[in-house]
Design an enzyme around this catalytic site. Structure first.
Site, short mmCIF file in Angstrom:
data_model
loop_
_atom_site.label_atom_id
_atom_site.label_comp_id
_atom_site.label_asym_id
_atom_site.label_seq_id
_atom_site.Cartn_x
_atom_site.Cartn_y
_atom_site.Cartn_z
CE LYS A 157 5.85 3.28 5.18
NZ LYS A 157 5.89 4.42 6.16
N GLY A 158 3.14 -1.77 6.80
CA GLY A 158 1.96 -2.62 6.64
C GLY A 158 0.65 -1.92 7.03
N GLY A 159 0.77 -0.87 7.88
CA GLY A 159 -0.42 -0.21 8.41
C GLY A 159 -0.42 -0.32 9.93
NE ARG A 238 0.68 -1.15 1.60
CZ ARG A 238 1.10 0.10 1.67
NH1 ARG A 238 1.94 0.47 2.63
NH2 ARG A 238 0.70 1.00 0.79
CB SER A 246 4.89 1.59 1.05
OG SER A 246 4.76 2.30 2.25
N1 LIG Z 1 -6.16 4.82 8.06
C1 LIG Z 1 -4.98 4.96 7.49
N2 LIG Z 1 -4.44 6.19 7.29
C2 LIG Z 1 -3.23 6.32 6.70
N3 LIG Z 1 -2.47 5.28 6.29
C3 LIG Z 1 -2.96 4.05 6.47
C4 LIG Z 1 -4.22 3.83 7.07
N4 LIG Z 1 -4.44 2.50 7.10
C5 LIG Z 1 -3.39 1.92 6.56
N5 LIG Z 1 -2.49 2.85 6.18
C6 LIG Z 1 -1.23 2.52 5.51
O1 LIG Z 1 -0.22 2.52 6.50
C7 LIG Z 1 1.00 2.60 5.78
C8 LIG Z 1 2.11 2.92 6.75
O2 LIG Z 1 2.33 1.75 7.49
P1 LIG Z 1 2.98 1.75 8.93
O3 LIG Z 1 2.19 2.63 9.84
O4 LIG Z 1 3.11 0.34 9.34
O5 LIG Z 1 4.39 2.41 8.64
S1 LIG Z 1 5.68 2.34 9.56
O6 LIG Z 1 6.32 1.06 9.33
O7 LIG Z 1 5.28 2.55 10.95
O8 LIG Z 1 6.52 3.44 9.05
C9 LIG Z 1 0.73 3.67 4.75
O9 LIG Z 1 1.55 3.41 3.64
P2 LIG Z 1 1.76 4.45 2.46
O10 LIG Z 1 0.41 4.61 1.80
O11 LIG Z 1 2.72 3.83 1.55
O12 LIG Z 1 2.25 5.72 3.07
C10 LIG Z 1 -0.76 3.52 4.46
O13 LIG Z 1 -1.04 2.97 3.21
#
Ligand SMILES: Nc1ncnc2c1ncn2[C@@H]1O[C@H](COP(=O)(O)OS(=O)(=O)O)[C@@H](OP(=O)(O)O)[C@H]1O
EC number: 2.8.2.-
Length: 400
Positions: A157-159, A238, A246
């Site tokens: 959930k870090g991005g 994050r 998240s």
């Molecule tokens: N550009 C862009 N578009 C959409 N989302 C973005 C982006 N950059 C960072 N994020 C943040 O990424 C969070 C999801 O993290 P991960 O991709 O690491 O999730 S996972 O662990 O693979 O499930 C996701 O967390 P949540 O907002 O809680 O859904 C987003 O906040």
């Protein structure tokens, strides 16, 4: 003499209409055989619906299921719902056995939820992927599969998906879309299995993958180091409080009946004691996990990307990542636009496409409202760990 004999026989063939037809038919047949031969070679290099099977045990993971003929069917790989994960202790072996039956069940559900999300991500990716043109098929055919030289190891959930999708725009990066989970769930399958998942790369291109659970997997550092001590590691971090929310939001989206965030956070609500055995809390203790990685990798081989800055200044963070990977800064602010509806930066042109691309609906979910007191208590809990983490990395991420 020989020359005149040849001319004579050719002339004889040509002068008879039957022989003429026979010669033409033979030429056509030879041409047809030649085309068929070329196509077999060419088709073998095309991205196929059937990929080679891998040695090792059956895992039912997101990366493929073996058919009786010993080949892995990509269609079933894409369509099959994830199997329940058996080893629920997985990443959390260090935990004392204080976890309640309820929290064990929840962890199990979380792993299911993760797998469902892997699957959704992979499907979205597949739907977005452009049909290979003849030219791209030819280029896909060249090069060879290599073990990754760089891995996005966390955090959940870090991005991490955003970072990988953005990096894929770079012509010198080739990355596998799905999460291989090799160094945590699929290690017994062996390195050949892992290599086989990778896209083909040309000389000078970097092979990458992302599996965010590696960061909290105790065995992962030793395993990655034994593959190659030179592997470059990237961690998207994050604010651990929003990360936990998240994480919870993701589980809630798959299992709406789970207990409230608050009741999972506290072991004892009155004393305010935090339940550190809950994975959503545990993952955010970055300093502790990093300690484990530093037993095997020097600090300068690990890059920390700010999940917050990846949203507020994607080009800036991508600049740092390209430098770290030793690549030319090709991805710049020209590649991004802020999508008001999505509320996140998106790509003006995704890899292999001319269309704008935002991440799917599982990224950027609306979080439930958490009572400010609970948030404050969590901030207090994480503060000392965050301070330690800033000290270790030499970077203040500004979460406190
Ligand atoms: N550009 C862009 N578009 C959409 N989302 C973005 C982006 N950059 C960072 N994020 C943040 O990424 C969070 C999801 O993290 P991960 O991709 O690491 O999730 S996972 O662990 O693979 O499930 C996701 O967390 P949540 O907002 O809680 O859904 C987003 O906040």
């Amino acid at each position: 003499m020989e020359y005149s004999l040849l001319c004579h026989s050719l002339h004889a063939c040509w002068s008879s209409p039957v022989k003429k037809k026979l010669v033409l038919l033979s030429i056509m047949f030879l041409l047809w055989v030649y085309m068929l031969y070329s196509c077999v070679g060419y088709c073998a290099t095309m991205p196929s619906l059937v990929v080679e099977s891998y040695r090792g045990k059956e895992t039912g993971s997101a990366v493929g299921r073996r058919t009786e003929s010993g080949r892995t069917d990509l269609v079933s790989r894409l369509l099959a719902k994830p199997q329940p994960w058996e080893d629920i202790e997985g990443d959390y072996e260090e935990q004392p056995s204080i976890r309640t039956a309820a929290s064990r069940d929840l962890l199990n559900n979380e792993l299911d939820a993760d797998r469902a999300e892997d699957w959704e991500e992979m499907r979205a990716e597949q739907q977005r992927a452009p049909e290979p043109s003849a030219m791209s098929s030819f280029s896909n055919g060249s090069g060879s599969k290599k073990l990754p030289q760089a891995i996005i190891i966390g955090v959940k959930k870090g991005g991490t998906r955003a970072l990988l999708e953005f990096l894929r725009v770079h012509p010198d990066i080739r990355a596998v879309g799905a999460e291989p989970h090799f160094f945590d769930r699929n290690y017994d399958n062996g390195l050949d299995w892992y290599r086989e998942l990778m896209p083909k790369t040309l000389e000078g291109q970097i092979t990458m993958e992302k599996t965010p659970s590696y960061f909290v997997t105790r065995e992962a550092p030793a395993r990655i180091s034994s593959m190659s001590r030179d592997t470059k590691l990237i961690v998207v971090v994050r604010d651990p409080v929003t990360r936990a929310i998240s994480d919870y939001t993701q589980t809630l989206s798959k299992k709406p009946d789970i207990p409230s965030f608050e009741s999972l956070t506290f072991k004892n609500r009155t004393t305010g004691l935090i339940d550190t055995s809950w994975s959503a809390i545990q993952i955010g203790i970055y300093a502790k996990h990093l300690d484990n990685w530093l037993q095997y990798f020097p600090m300068d081989q690990i890059l920390f990307v700010s999940g917050e800055r990846l949203i507020s200044d994607p080009a800036g963070e991508l600049g740092r990542v390209q430098d770290f990977l030793g690549l030319k800064r090709i991805i710049t602010d020209k590649h991004f636009y802020f999508n008001q509806t999505k509320g996140f930066p998106c790509l003006k042109k995704a890899e292999g496409s001319s269309k704008p691309h935002c991440l799917g609906k599982t990224k950027g979910r609306t979080h439930p409202n958490i009572h400010p007191e609970v948030v404050q208590r969590l901030r207090d809990f994480y503060r000392p760990f965050n301070m330690k983490f800033y000290q270790m990395t030499g970077h203040n991420f500004g979460w406190d």
